[in-house]
Scaffold this active site. Structure first.
Site, PDB file in Angstrom:
ATOM      1  CD  GLU A  55      18.277 -55.773  82.284  1.00 52.64           C
ATOM      2  OE1 GLU A  55      17.762 -55.228  81.275  1.00 52.64           O
ATOM      3  OE2 GLU A  55      19.255 -55.290  82.885  1.00 52.64           O
ATOM      4  CD  GLU A  84      21.956 -54.409  79.027  1.00 54.94           C
ATOM      5  OE1 GLU A  84      22.091 -53.278  78.501  1.00 54.94           O
ATOM      6  OE2 GLU A  84      20.854 -55.006  79.070  1.00 54.94           O
TER       7      GLU A  84
END
Length: 688
Positions: A313, A158
């Site tokens: 995710e 991320e």
């Protein structure tokens, strides 16, 4: 003819199903690995993302590496038919590095260097950090680049944030010199003559700061572009280190926070797009609005490469960081997971496999709870999803064809949200884009989400809400699109500034004026309690009629060749055009001068779809809150019927022959969708 895409890894030809796995947190308890392997096989999961924040476990002291634990994990995977996305650990660095080399720590906008801690607290310009990252990535690649269990590289985690240290300031100045060449060009582009901000030396330029310069919009925009480019440069640096040992292994990096980076640019340097989705289900009894919001994001990430992506995710139960961490109701785990598949994902992955025992995410949902066994509702949900993914494995690699595109650019988003304009209490760009997308989601019409630099020719309809930043090149592309027979829909606050965030001269909407056939003279922001309304004429091509409420923005426009479809009913501009259509060449360009509400957008886009014959996933009228999404291999279509209403619903099928992909049941005309229900149905593709 449409064909299937190749799998991301030939080792897993069907859907990937698994989670982030952190065995480095359990090195003190060696029995955990054996139990996790048992549970992974029992759940039907086949791939884990490993080592995402494991730098300290891999290099506990500078230059002393410890790979034995990772050897055990990957060898155990290989011996049990499991696979791994092996991560580079750059998302968080060891304490020894921060202490010895403080330059690796990030500096905030206030010019204060951070202390050690958290994640993504590092400087992408730091030579030390780049050197240490290349070393650890190279060691991993050398040792595991050809390991049987490794299917690809998970680059960092991320990527987000920015650094304002002197190293980054110097890189920013070099970036600006490359872009503008001379200070004269930069000063003109940033309009620095305003408030006497003219620069006379490159060294005078710094990044935006709350206690310094933050109100030059061109400056702010270029800083965001620089941050994207600097992050991409660092990601490329990481990729080069792992690709050097085995160039055939695919790389991905999981995307999540769309505020920070232009993901369209980041996607260009990776092999497969992956992203992390965390909806706040059940905040309302009806989840359809949230369902359509995440449909947009799935469409966005699929469209970055126009091929299947990976859901890297999600949460199998509840997060611990949302305002309220509510449990998924029965059926929602399957529905929300397969929603990603419906929109083009070839994986369902979770954060996390086993709950961390301590620290900030110890209560974050996981496949394996602190109880440590399989006798939980969540584990059962995950296992049942594995069975479903196996039943529908033929969907893997299929395409998501679309004749409709929504134009969504990060440059435009940043510029709109920075502009001091008609509604500084919120002009709601993202919400507006989502509402336009929702009108197609409700009809079951597939949509791509594209950028201005992309090819427009595959589409019959382009929707560009609030294209505030519109270059001359984009204006020409849209004009040609309409002339060649395309249908364009645009709204207020379009064609206002160019790529430097300088206002177009000669009248708004700048380079779109000919295409839209209007001139926008003034724009008014309405208070939250204010509304206006638009009356539609009956005698126009779409045949819409009635009166609809508008709010937030009202633009005063003049028709310059465009046909007036509807007019304002209130205020001093009552009777002036509010909705128009301009015929140009073989196509049409529609313009909404005011922010219309969802009731209007629903009927408007239904009429547009009918008018130009847009193909739906299912040729039927869907109940509100129920949607249909299509994937196809050219021989067979796979239609996902999804119910986000919180109630049982019935869908009437069209007259084609359908088979339920899970049960192999031939379906009758009426299909029942339970609460949070989903059905995946198959039919022969229309190959005419």
């Amino acid at each position: 003819m449409i064909k299937k895409f190749l799998p991301v890894s030939e080792k897993i030809p069907n859907f990937m199903h698994g989670a982030d796995y952190n065995p480095d947190q359990w090195l003190h308890a060696p029995g955990i690995l054996e139990e996790d392997i048992r549970l992974m096989k029992l759940s039907g999961c086949n791939v884990m993302a490993i080592g995402i924040f494991a730098w300290t476990a891999l290099e506990p002291e500078e230059g002393r590496f410890s790979f034995e634990w990772l050897d055990r994990v990957l060898d155990a995977f290989a011996n049990n038919g499991l696979y791994a996305w092996l991560a580079t650990p750059s998302g968080a660095r060891p304490a020894w590095m921060s202490m010895k080399y403080p330059e690796v720590l990030r500096t905030e906008t206030n010019r204060v260097r951070n202390l050690h801690g958290m994640r993504h607290n590092h400087c992408y310009s730091s030579p030390v950090y780049r050197e240490k990252t290349a070393i650890i990535n190279g060691k991993l690649a050398e040792r595991y680049g050809s390991h049987e269990a490794v299917i690809g590289w998970h680059i960092s985690n991320e990527y987000h944030g920015e650094c304002h240290c002197e190293l980054c300031q110097e890189q920013f100045r070099q970036w600006l010199q490359m872009k503008y060449g001379t200070l004269e060009s930069l000063n003109l582009a940033w309009w620095t003559s305003f408030w006497s901000r003219t620069f006379t030396a490159w060294e005078q330029i710094e990044s935006p700061a709350p206690h310094g310069e933050y109100a030059m919009h061109g400056h702010n925009l270029d800083w965001r572009r620089f941050v994207t480019d600097r992050t991409i440069d660092f990601c490329r640096h990481e990729i080069e280190a792992v690709k050097a040992m085995n160039s055939t292994l695919p790389v991905t990096t999981n995307m999540h926070m769309i505020d920070s980076l232009d993901y369209r640019k980041l996607a260009a340097i990776i092999d497969v797009v992956s992203w992390d989705a965390y909806p706040m289900w059940h905040e309302q009894k009806d989840d359809s609005e949230l369902g359509s919001t995440f449909a947009f994001h799935h469409d966005l990430y699929r469209s970055l490469k126009r091929k299947p992506f990976l859901l890297m995710e999600s949460v199998p139960s509840a997060t611990n960081w949302q305002a309220v961490s509510k449990l998924k109701r029965p059926g929602m785990h399957k529905l929300s997971s397969l929603q990603a598949v419906a929109h083009g994902s070839d994986s369902v992955q979770y954060f996390q496999w086993r709950k961390s025992r301590g620290a900030s995410e110890k209560f974050h949902g996981a496949v394996v709870d602190h109880a440590g066994h399989e006798h939980t509702r969540v584990f059962k949900d995950v296992t049942e999803l594995s069975h479903t993914l196996a039943d529908i494995s033929q969907v893997t690699g299929t395409a998501t064809p679309s004749e409709t595109a929504i134009l969504f650019d990060w440059d435009n988003r940043w510029a709109i949200n920075d502009a001091s304009g008609p509604r500084n209490t919120g002009i709601h760009y993202e919400e507006t884009v989502l509402m336009h997308h929702r009108a197609f989601w409700q009809q079951g019409i597939p949509v791509d989400v594209i950028g201005a630099e992309e090819d427009f020719t595959p589409y019959r309809l382009i929707v560009a809400p609030m294209l505030y930043l519109c270059t001359e090149e984009t204006g020409c592309k849209l004009e040609k699109f309409v002339e060649n027979g395309g249908t364009l829909v645009m709204t207020y606050w379009s064609g206002i500034v160019n790529e430097y965030d300088l206002c177009h001269l000669g009248g708004f909407p700048g380079p779109l004026r000919k295409t839209l056939g209007i001139w926008a003279e003034e724009i008014e922001g309405l208070y939250d309690q204010d509304t206006n309304s638009v009356s539609l004429f009956e005698s126009h091509a779409l045949g819409l009629a009635g009166t609809f409420e508008s709010h937030e923005i009202c633009e005063v426009i003049h028709a310059e060749g465009a046909e007036i479809i509807g007019v304002y009913r209130e205020e001093f501009y009552a009777g002036k055009p509010a909705i128009t259509v301009n015929r140009l060449g073989k196509g049409r360009a529609y313009y909404m001068a005011t922010r219309m509400k969802e009731d209007f957008l629903a009927v408007f886009y239904c009429k547009i779809a009918e008018d130009i014959g847009l193909e739906k996933a299912l040729n039927t009228k869907l109940p509100p809150g129920v949607t249909a999404q299509l994937r196809t291999d050219g021989m067979f279509d796979y239609v996902f019927l999804m119910n986000f209403t919180g109630q049982q619903k019935t869908v009437r099928l069209d007259d084609r022959l359908y088979v339920d992909l899970e049960s192999s049941e031939t379906l009758t005309r009426n299909v029942v969708l339970e609460t949070n229900g989903i059905r995946i149905i198959k039919r022969e593709a229309n190959r005419s």
